[in-house]
Design a protein around this motif. Structure first.
Motif, PDB file in Angstrom:
ATOM      1  N   LEU A  61       0.827  -1.203   0.000  1.00  0.00           N
ATOM      2  CA  LEU A  61       0.000   0.000   0.000  1.00  0.00           C
ATOM      3  C   LEU A  61       0.860   1.250   0.000  1.00  0.00           C
ATOM      4  O   LEU A  61       0.584   2.211  -0.710  1.00  0.00           O
ATOM      5  CB  LEU A  61      -0.942  -0.003   1.205  1.00  0.00           C
ATOM      6  CG  LEU A  61      -2.038  -1.067   1.195  1.00  0.00           C
ATOM      7  CD1 LEU A  61      -2.795  -1.040   2.511  1.00  0.00           C
ATOM      8  CD2 LEU A  61      -2.971  -0.866   0.022  1.00  0.00           C
ATOM      9  N   LYS A  62       1.903   1.233   0.797  1.00  0.00           N
ATOM     10  CA  LYS A  62       2.801   2.390   0.838  1.00  0.00           C
ATOM     11  C   LYS A  62       3.532   2.552  -0.491  1.00  0.00           C
ATOM     12  O   LYS A  62       3.773   3.669  -0.930  1.00  0.00           O
ATOM     13  CB  LYS A  62       3.810   2.237   1.977  1.00  0.00           C
ATOM     14  CG  LYS A  62       3.235   2.510   3.328  1.00  0.00           C
ATOM     15  CD  LYS A  62       4.332   2.552   4.364  1.00  0.00           C
ATOM     16  CE  LYS A  62       3.772   3.025   5.692  1.00  0.00           C
ATOM     17  NZ  LYS A  62       4.827   3.262   6.663  1.00  0.00           N
ATOM     18  N   LEU A  63       3.885   1.448  -1.119  1.00  0.00           N
ATOM     19  CA  LEU A  63       4.576   1.507  -2.396  1.00  0.00           C
ATOM     20  C   LEU A  63       3.682   2.152  -3.456  1.00  0.00           C
ATOM     21  O   LEU A  63       4.139   2.991  -4.231  1.00  0.00           O
ATOM     22  CB  LEU A  63       4.988   0.099  -2.835  1.00  0.00           C
ATOM     23  CG  LEU A  63       5.775  -0.014  -4.130  1.00  0.00           C
ATOM     24  CD1 LEU A  63       7.112   0.701  -3.996  1.00  0.00           C
ATOM     25  CD2 LEU A  63       5.985  -1.465  -4.486  1.00  0.00           C
ATOM     26  N   ASP A  64       2.411   1.778  -3.462  1.00  0.00           N
ATOM     27  CA  ASP A  64       1.487   2.388  -4.408  1.00  0.00           C
ATOM     28  C   ASP A  64       1.367   3.892  -4.178  1.00  0.00           C
ATOM     29  O   ASP A  64       1.289   4.672  -5.133  1.00  0.00           O
ATOM     30  CB  ASP A  64       0.106   1.733  -4.313  1.00  0.00           C
ATOM     31  CG  ASP A  64       0.054   0.380  -4.994  1.00  0.00           C
ATOM     32  OD1 ASP A  64       0.974   0.103  -5.791  1.00  0.00           O
ATOM     33  OD2 ASP A  64      -0.890  -0.377  -4.733  1.00  0.00           O
ATOM     34  N   GLU A  65       1.343   4.297  -2.910  1.00  0.00           N
ATOM     35  CA  GLU A  65       1.281   5.731  -2.602  1.00  0.00           C
ATOM     36  C   GLU A  65       2.518   6.454  -3.105  1.00  0.00           C
ATOM     37  O   GLU A  65       2.428   7.550  -3.663  1.00  0.00           O
ATOM     38  CB  GLU A  65       1.137   5.938  -1.093  1.00  0.00           C
ATOM     39  CG  GLU A  65      -0.185   5.519  -0.518  1.00  0.00           C
ATOM     40  CD  GLU A  65      -0.217   5.591   1.013  1.00  0.00           C
ATOM     41  OE1 GLU A  65       0.746   6.133   1.593  1.00  0.00           O
ATOM     42  OE2 GLU A  65      -1.179   5.089   1.594  1.00  0.00           O
ATOM     43  N   LYS A  66       3.669   5.846  -2.899  1.00  0.00           N
ATOM     44  CA  LYS A  66       4.918   6.471  -3.341  1.00  0.00           C
ATOM     45  C   LYS A  66       4.968   6.579  -4.859  1.00  0.00           C
ATOM     46  O   LYS A  66       5.415   7.591  -5.407  1.00  0.00           O
ATOM     47  CB  LYS A  66       6.118   5.699  -2.816  1.00  0.00           C
ATOM     48  CG  LYS A  66       6.320   5.874  -1.326  1.00  0.00           C
ATOM     49  CD  LYS A  66       7.516   5.111  -0.836  1.00  0.00           C
ATOM     50  CE  LYS A  66       7.660   5.277   0.675  1.00  0.00           C
ATOM     51  NZ  LYS A  66       8.787   4.552   1.222  1.00  0.00           N
ATOM     52  N   ILE A  67       4.540   5.534  -5.539  1.00  0.00           N
ATOM     53  CA  ILE A  67       4.531   5.562  -7.000  1.00  0.00           C
ATOM     54  C   ILE A  67       3.567   6.627  -7.504  1.00  0.00           C
ATOM     55  O   ILE A  67       3.881   7.379  -8.424  1.00  0.00           O
ATOM     56  CB  ILE A  67       4.173   4.170  -7.567  1.00  0.00           C
ATOM     57  CG1 ILE A  67       5.342   3.207  -7.340  1.00  0.00           C
ATOM     58  CG2 ILE A  67       3.828   4.243  -9.049  1.00  0.00           C
ATOM     59  CD1 ILE A  67       5.046   1.784  -7.700  1.00  0.00           C
ATOM     60  N   ALA A  68       2.401   6.706  -6.889  1.00  0.00           N
ATOM     61  CA  ALA A  68       1.418   7.718  -7.292  1.00  0.00           C
ATOM     62  C   ALA A  68       1.960   9.124  -7.066  1.00  0.00           C
ATOM     63  O   ALA A  68       1.790  10.012  -7.909  1.00  0.00           O
ATOM     64  CB  ALA A  68       0.117   7.511  -6.530  1.00  0.00           C
ATOM     65  N   GLU A  73       4.385  14.073  -9.082  1.00  0.00           N
ATOM     66  CA  GLU A  73       5.493  15.017  -8.973  1.00  0.00           C
ATOM     67  C   GLU A  73       6.210  15.203 -10.302  1.00  0.00           C
ATOM     68  O   GLU A  73       6.525  16.321 -10.704  1.00  0.00           O
ATOM     69  CB  GLU A  73       6.474  14.499  -7.911  1.00  0.00           C
ATOM     70  CG  GLU A  73       7.541  15.476  -7.522  1.00  0.00           C
ATOM     71  CD  GLU A  73       8.402  14.915  -6.394  1.00  0.00           C
ATOM     72  OE1 GLU A  73       9.623  14.939  -6.560  1.00  0.00           O
ATOM     73  OE2 GLU A  73       7.837  14.446  -5.389  1.00  0.00           O
ATOM     74  N   LEU A  74       6.462  14.095 -11.004  1.00  0.00           N
ATOM     75  CA  LEU A  74       7.173  14.165 -12.281  1.00  0.00           C
ATOM     76  C   LEU A  74       6.237  14.392 -13.459  1.00  0.00           C
ATOM     77  O   LEU A  74       6.704  14.602 -14.578  1.00  0.00           O
ATOM     78  CB  LEU A  74       7.969  12.876 -12.507  1.00  0.00           C
ATOM     79  CG  LEU A  74       9.082  12.576 -11.519  1.00  0.00           C
ATOM     80  CD1 LEU A  74       9.718  11.243 -11.828  1.00  0.00           C
ATOM     81  CD2 LEU A  74      10.124  13.685 -11.536  1.00  0.00           C
ATOM     82  N   GLN A  75       4.948  14.316 -13.203  1.00  0.00           N
ATOM     83  CA  GLN A  75       3.933  14.452 -14.237  1.00  0.00           C
ATOM     84  C   GLN A  75       4.165  13.471 -15.380  1.00  0.00           C
ATOM     85  O   GLN A  75       4.115  13.810 -16.560  1.00  0.00           O
ATOM     86  CB  GLN A  75       3.876  15.876 -14.761  1.00  0.00           C
ATOM     87  CG  GLN A  75       3.477  16.877 -13.708  1.00  0.00           C
ATOM     88  CD  GLN A  75       3.489  18.297 -14.214  1.00  0.00           C
ATOM     89  OE1 GLN A  75       3.977  18.572 -15.292  1.00  0.00           O
ATOM     90  NE2 GLN A  75       2.950  19.202 -13.416  1.00  0.00           N
TER      91      GLN A  75
END
Length: 173
Positions: A61-68, A73-75
Motif C-alpha cells: 500500500l505504501k509503495l502504491d502511494e509512493k509511485i502515485a 510530482e514528475l507528471q
C-alpha cells in the motif's frame, strides 16, 4: 545504513514473524492433538502468526502511494517509463549484438561471411557507419524475430551466434 536501521526497527519484526512456517507447525500440532486444551491455545497463537503475513501487504500500500506521488510530482505515467526502459534495453541489445555480429565476420580468416556475401560484399570496404548500420540492422531483425533474410549467417560461427541472438530476442519478448 539508514535503510537497514529503519528496516530493523519495524518491518524486520513483521517479516520475521511472517516467515515462521506456521503450516508445518500446525501439521505437527494436529498430529499430537491428544494433549487436550493446552494444545488449543498454542494453535490459536500459531494462527495469529498468520496475521503477520497480512501486515506485509501494508508495504504494498505504501509503495502504491509512493509511485502515485512520484507520477504526480514528475507528471509522468510510469507505464510510459516502462515502455521507454524497454526501448532503451532493446537499443542496447541491438548495439551489442550488432557489434559482435560484425566482429565475428571481420575476424573470420579467409572464410565466406555475411559481410562478403551481403550486397555483393560492399560492406567490406564501406565506411564504419555503413558497416555499423548493416550490423545493427541484422541485430534488430533478429531480436524482433522479423528476420527478413537479406543478411544471413554463412559459416558455423555466424550460425551459432545467430542462434544465441535469436534466444536473446525470444527472452526479451
Amino acid at each position: 545504513e539508514k535503510i537497514a536501521i529503519n528496516y530493523l526497527q519495524f518491518w524486520f519484526w513483521i517479516d520475521l514473524l511472517a516467515s515462521i512456517p506456521v503450516e508445518i507447525i500446525l501439521l505437527f500440532a494436529d498430529a499430537s492433538a491428544d494433549e487436550g486444551a493446552s494444545n488449543l491455545s498454542n494453535l490459536k497463537m500459531l494462527r495469529a502468526l498468520r496475521m503477520a503475513r497480512m501486515l506485509r501487504l501494508l508495504k504494498m500500500l505504501k509503495l502504491d502511494e509512493k509511485i502515485a506521488s512520484l507520477e504526480t510530482e514528475l507528471q509522468v505515467n510510469l507505464k510510459v517509463l516502462k515502455i521507454v526502459k524497454m526501448v532503451l534495453l532493446l537499443l542496447f541489445l541491438m548495439h551489442l549484438l550488432g557489434c559482435f555480429w560484425f566482429y565475428i565476420a571481420h575476424n573470420s580468416d579467409r572464410e565466406v561471411t555475411w559481410l562478403t556475401e551481403y550486397d555483393g560484399g560492399s560492406g567490406l570496404d564501406a565506411p564504419v557507419d555503413i558497416q555499423y548500420l548493416y550490423s545493427i540492422y541484422w541485430a534488430l531483425m533478429t531480436l524482433t524475430t522479423v528476420g527478413y533474410g537479406d543478411i544471413t549467417p554463412t559459416n558455423d560461427a555466424e550460425r551459432l551466434y545467430a542462434l544465441g541472438g535469436l534466444l536473446v530476442g525470444a527472452r526479451v519478448f
